[in-house]
Design an enzyme around this catalytic site. Structure first.
Site: not given
Ligand code: NAD
Ligand code: GLY
Length: 370
Positions: A244, A248, A251, A255
């Site tokens: 897994r 990353n 990343h 980060h």
């Molecule tokens: P986000 O959630 O901030 O969304 C991006 C922007 O788009 C925001 O302004 C939101 O309000 C807007 N938005 C979302 N959907 C929309 C839609 N359908 N229409 C109009 N506006 C919309 O950003 P993101 O890129 O989705 O996520 C980034 C985050 O995800 C980071 O914090 C990152 O660390 C995390 N992440 C987590 C994992 C995981 O495995 N948990 C994996 C990758 C990234």
């Molecule tokens: N985005 C990395 C993970 O889910 O492991």
């Protein structure tokens, strides 16, 4: 019902479906009714998403006699904070959620990570469902159960592994997504090709621009390929003790830049991942592990579609050392050594701890002066 593709994240008694298709929010009530314990949900979303997609979700739930409360948060990375964790948990408790209530995370990765974390700690854990609305969340963050928030020390440093009960990917939601966000999400699609699937990468070289211009067929194919890859990897290594960690790719660099430049929107996560992956290639080439022609190929594609190939100007105010210090706080540090995802070539990522800070500094310096 419209057609959708059903994938499974196979985790024994915690297995769950990923439903991918157009118009799924309109059918959410019907789809979720058999999956939730009681007909009561608590929706967590953000302002931008609520404007377009909250009312259709509420209508659909109501039609299926599912009661819903909701919380609308401010948008953006800075929302993934301790302060907002408190807001979400206390709002849910004030609304008298019970252990049988299901949290719905309606939004991008920020809402998904925060609401998932809140669900994992509220009443010692209540069910949650992901309805991802960004390309990034649809191909990556909504699947796999990583939840969390950023802390003063860095990105995603507090959180939990907590799997959702279902993921509903409504591809129609991407119609309202700003272009910059769609492009940032595309970086995570590229990641799957670069880390382990040369065929997918070749397909992206030919079809990437279609995905970015909103071609439904290309978008659906990219989401399905990404979710299939992620589901397979998570089923094999849920808690990231091995394969897994390949997810990353880029990343550790990304980060560090996100943490140093703040979470103001100047640098989106997917943008940082794009140049972070190129830095992983640079380091691999520097160490004689990967042909230089592969980094040229990736850079060319990123330039063609408009993904950043270098850190933003703002980063040049800092020295390589500053980013190196952030990297030393990464979750992947074990016994003081950082695990890197490097590449033998496109589609051939691997893990190693055998990288000297001198070589990492050379890669950082090259990126900061490019
Ligand atoms: P986000 O959630 O901030 O969304 C991006 C922007 O788009 C925001 O302004 C939101 O309000 C807007 N938005 C979302 N959907 C929309 C839609 N359908 N229409 C109009 N506006 C919309 O950003 P993101 O890129 O989705 O996520 C980034 C985050 O995800 C980071 O914090 C990152 O660390 C995390 N992440 C987590 C994992 C995981 O495995 N948990 C994996 C990758 C990234
Ligand atoms: N985005 C990395 C993970 O889910 O492991």
């Amino acid at each position: 019902m419209t057609e959708s593709t059903l994938l499974t994240v196979a985790l024994q008694d915690r297995s769950y479906p990923i439903d991918i298709g157009a118009g799924l929010i309109e059918q959410a009530g019907k789809i979720l009714a058999p999956l939730i314990q009681k007909p009561r949900v608590y929706i967590v979303t953000d302002e931008n998403v609520a404007e377009h997609h909250l009312a259709p979700l509420q209508d659909s739930l109501q039609t299926s006699n599912i009661d819903s409360d909701y919380l609308i948060l401010p948008p953006g990375e800075s929302t993934k904070s301790f302060a907002n964790l408190q807001v979400v948990v206390e709002s849910m408790l004030s609304a008298k959620v019970e252990r049988s209530t299901t949290v719905i995370a309606l939004g991008g990765g920020v809402v998904g990570d925060l609401a998932g974390f809140a669900a994992s700690v509220t009443l010692r854990g209540i069910d949650f469902v992901q309805i991802p609305t960004t390309l990034l969340a649809q191909v990556d963050s909504s699947v796999g159960g990583k939840t969390g928030i950023n802390t003063g020390q860095g990105k995603n440093l507090a959180g939990s592994f907590y799997q959702p009960k279902a993921v509903l990917v409504d591809t129609d939601t991407l119609a309202t997504l700003p272009d910059r966000e769609r492009l940032a999400g595309y970086a995570e699609v590229c990641k799957y090709g670069l880390l382990g699937d040369l065929k997918l990468w070749e397909w992206l070289e030919k079809n990437g621009e279609k995905i970015l211009s909103g071609d439904d067929k290309a978008i659906t194919h990219a989401i399905e390929a990404s979710c299939r890859a992620k589901a397979r990897i998570v089923a094999e290594d849920e808690r990231e003790s091995g394969v897994r960690a390949l997810l990353n790719l880029g990343h550790t660099f990304a980060h560090a830049f996100e943490a140093e430049l703040g979470y103001s929107g100047a640098l989106l996560h997917g943008e940082a991942v794009a140049f972070g992956m190129l830095m992983a290639f640079d380091l691999s080439v520097r160490l004689g592990l990967c042909p230089a022609s592969d980094i040229d190929r990736v850079r060319t594609h990123f330039e063609t579609v408009g993904l950043p190939v270098n850190p933003p100007e703002l980063a040049r105010n800092f020295t390589a050392d500053v980013f190196l210090k952030h990297m030393a706080q990464d979750k992947k540090v074990a016994d003081g050594a950082l695990t890197f995802v490097l590449l033998h070539g496109i589609g051939q990522a691997f893990l190693t701890q055998n990288v000297s800070p001198r070589d990492v500094t050379a890669t950082l310096n090259a990126a900061l002066t490019a």
